[in-house]
Design an enzyme around this catalytic site. Structure first.
Site, short mmCIF file in Angstrom:
data_model
loop_
_atom_site.label_atom_id
_atom_site.label_comp_id
_atom_site.label_asym_id
_atom_site.label_seq_id
_atom_site.Cartn_x
_atom_site.Cartn_y
_atom_site.Cartn_z
N LYS A 159 26.12 17.98 33.52
CA LYS A 159 26.49 16.64 34.00
C LYS A 159 27.33 15.87 32.98
O LYS A 159 28.18 15.07 33.34
CB LYS A 159 25.24 15.82 34.27
CG LYS A 159 24.55 16.10 35.58
CD LYS A 159 23.54 15.00 35.86
CE LYS A 159 22.68 15.33 37.06
NZ LYS A 159 21.52 14.44 37.16
N LYS B 250 22.59 21.98 22.69
CA LYS B 250 22.61 21.01 23.80
C LYS B 250 22.90 19.56 23.40
O LYS B 250 22.51 18.61 24.07
CB LYS B 250 21.30 21.05 24.61
CG LYS B 250 20.82 22.40 25.06
CD LYS B 250 21.89 23.42 25.32
CE LYS B 250 22.73 23.13 26.54
NZ LYS B 250 23.90 24.07 26.58
N THR B 251 23.59 19.40 22.29
CA THR B 251 23.86 18.05 21.81
C THR B 251 25.33 17.65 21.92
O THR B 251 25.72 16.56 21.47
CB THR B 251 23.46 17.92 20.32
OG1 THR B 251 24.21 18.89 19.58
CG2 THR B 251 21.98 18.15 20.13
N ARG C 175 22.30 14.18 19.42
CA ARG C 175 22.20 13.49 20.70
C ARG C 175 20.81 12.89 20.84
O ARG C 175 19.85 13.39 20.26
CB ARG C 175 22.45 14.52 21.80
CG ARG C 175 22.58 13.97 23.18
CD ARG C 175 22.89 15.10 24.16
NE ARG C 175 23.21 14.57 25.47
CZ ARG C 175 23.41 15.32 26.55
NH1 ARG C 175 23.34 16.63 26.45
NH2 ARG C 175 23.68 14.76 27.72
N HIS D 132 24.61 26.69 14.64
CA HIS D 132 23.48 25.83 14.99
C HIS D 132 22.46 25.78 13.85
O HIS D 132 21.40 25.17 13.99
CB HIS D 132 22.76 26.37 16.23
CG HIS D 132 23.46 26.09 17.53
ND1 HIS D 132 24.09 24.89 17.81
CD2 HIS D 132 23.58 26.84 18.66
CE1 HIS D 132 24.59 24.95 19.05
NE2 HIS D 132 24.30 26.10 19.58
P1 A3P Z 1 23.97 17.94 30.02
O1 A3P Z 1 23.09 19.13 30.19
O2 A3P Z 1 23.18 16.69 29.76
O3 A3P Z 1 24.95 17.76 31.11
P2 A3P Z 1 26.14 21.92 24.08
O4 A3P Z 1 27.60 21.94 24.25
O5 A3P Z 1 25.70 21.56 22.69
O6 A3P Z 1 25.49 23.13 24.60
O7 A3P Z 1 25.61 20.69 24.95
C1 A3P Z 1 25.69 20.76 26.33
C2 A3P Z 1 25.74 19.37 26.90
O8 A3P Z 1 27.03 18.80 26.70
C3 A3P Z 1 25.51 19.39 28.40
O9 A3P Z 1 24.84 18.17 28.68
C4 A3P Z 1 26.94 19.44 28.92
O10 A3P Z 1 27.07 19.03 30.25
C5 A3P Z 1 27.61 18.48 27.96
N1 A3P Z 1 29.06 18.64 27.88
C6 A3P Z 1 29.77 19.79 27.92
N2 A3P Z 1 31.08 19.54 27.83
C7 A3P Z 1 31.22 18.20 27.72
C8 A3P Z 1 32.35 17.33 27.63
N3 A3P Z 1 33.59 17.80 27.60
N4 A3P Z 1 32.11 16.01 27.54
C9 A3P Z 1 30.86 15.52 27.56
N5 A3P Z 1 29.75 16.29 27.67
C10 A3P Z 1 29.93 17.62 27.75
#
Ligand code: A3P
Length: 323
Positions: free
Chosen positions: A290, A68-69, A149, A128
């Site tokens: 988001k 989630k980063t 993040r 990860h």
């Molecule tokens: P949020 O839940 O705050 O929206 P990961 O890819 O490591 O699983 O992290 C997911 C996070 O990255 C989510 O954050 C997701 O919306 C965001 N994310 C995915 N694609 C993205 C992009 N192209 N640009 C910016 N953020 C993105």
């Protein structure tokens, strides 16, 4: 041979079953603590096997992150950098597959195909895993790009993600998990590959010691100057943009294609599935929520925010790392 490999798996499975355990959020997996970090059993088994028998090429590049980063975004950007010569982008796999399906994911793909690195023909791999458990063949020989993040935003993103997975697996409508308890677990470090802070610190220290081998990136910085970082990433990956490419605006195009709006609006990312019919099955749209900085303000109370900030301060204060 495969007999030895199966023996090794059996040995590690047995060892893992003796480790400290807790109930997982993911109802299909057990969750164990090993050398300071919490893992789903299958991923830990893969990590231990890889320590014994994983041989990447020195030119392979590893995309590392805690969940989630910004992993999805980093995968899209680096994959675009690497494949930009292949075509004019009309046939790029990113248009028909979620970024996670464009790049092997070590913990999952290694066990089903131990020769993964020899066969994919791509020099990008993702994981990860925390720095300390990486096979030495990776941490000693290969370049690493790490993204992290701000911890409060990471928690809020994880919380949403787990809720969606949980609802899918239990086949119940989206139930609100007890936010309090998810929050406590995150703070105690009992999230997948957690403690989150220790995950970040491991890669941070490695990047301070060997900045030419470990590229340390923050989601917030990448948002702030995506174009600048795309150029830096290309340089780091030994795929620098030529003068001609720069004049043609190739780096700008990559930024635009991997932008949250563009990626999340691709049909495959709105309605497609990641690893369908496996235990990892998940709708691609779960990876896009988001994509904003500071969304924690909409979910955390002042006390919760302060608690995470205090942990961040304690953990990072002597490291020089700030958020
Ligand atoms: P949020 O839940 O705050 O929206 P990961 O890819 O490591 O699983 O992290 C997911 C996070 O990255 C989510 O954050 C997701 O919306 C965001 N994310 C995915 N694609 C993205 C992009 N192209 N640009 C910016 N953020 C993105």
């Amino acid at each position: 041979g495969s007999e030895n490999f199966n023996e090794m798996r059996k040995k590690y499975k047995e060892m893992i079953s003796t480790l400290p355990k807790r109930m997982p959020h993911h109802p299909l997996y057990d969750f164990y603590q090993y050398e300071g970090f919490w893992y789903y059993s299958g991923y830990l088994e893969a990590a231990l096997c890889m320590q014994q028998s994983f041989n990447p090429q020195p030119s392979d590049i590893f995309l590392c992150s805690a969940p989630k980063t910004g992993t999805t975004w980093l995968k899209a950007l680096t994959f675009s950098i690497i494949t930009r010569h292949d075509d004019d982008f009309t046939n790029n796999p990113l248009l028909t597959k979620v970024p996670h399906d464009c790049i092997p994911f070590l913990e999952v793909d290694f066990l089903s195909n131990p020769k993964i690195v020899d066969t994919v023909g791509l020099s990008l791999l993702a994981t990860h895993l925390p720095y300390t458990i990486l096979p030495k063949s990776v941490s000693h020989n290969c370049k690493i790009i790490y993204i992290c993040r701000e911890p409060k935003d990471t928690f809020v993103s994880w919380w949403h993600f787990i809720q969606k997975i949980e609802a899918k697996i239990t086949k119940t409508p989206l139930v609100t998990l007890d936010e309090e308890s998810m929050f406590k677990l995150f703070c105690q470090g009992k999230s997948g590959y957690g403690p989150y802070w220790d995950h970040v610190l491991g890669y941070w220290k490695a990047s301070v010691e060997r900045p030419d081998r470990v590229f340390f990136l923050k989601y917030e910085d990448l948002k702030e100057d995506t174009l600048g970082y795309v150029k830096k990433l290309a340089d780091f990956m030994d795929k620098p943009f030529s003068k001609e490419e720069q004049d043609l605006g190739v780096p700008q195009e990559i930024v635009a294609r991997c932008d949250f709006e563009s990626l999340s609006n691709l049909e495959v990312n709105k309605s497609g599935m990641h690893r369908p019919e496996t235990t990892q099955e998940i709708s691609n749209n779960v990876f896009f929520r988001k994509g904003k900085i500071g969304d924690w303000k909409n979910y955390l109370t002042e006390d919760m925010a302060k608690l995470i900030d205090d942990i961040t301060h304690d953990k990072f204060q002597s490291s020089g790392l700030t958020f």
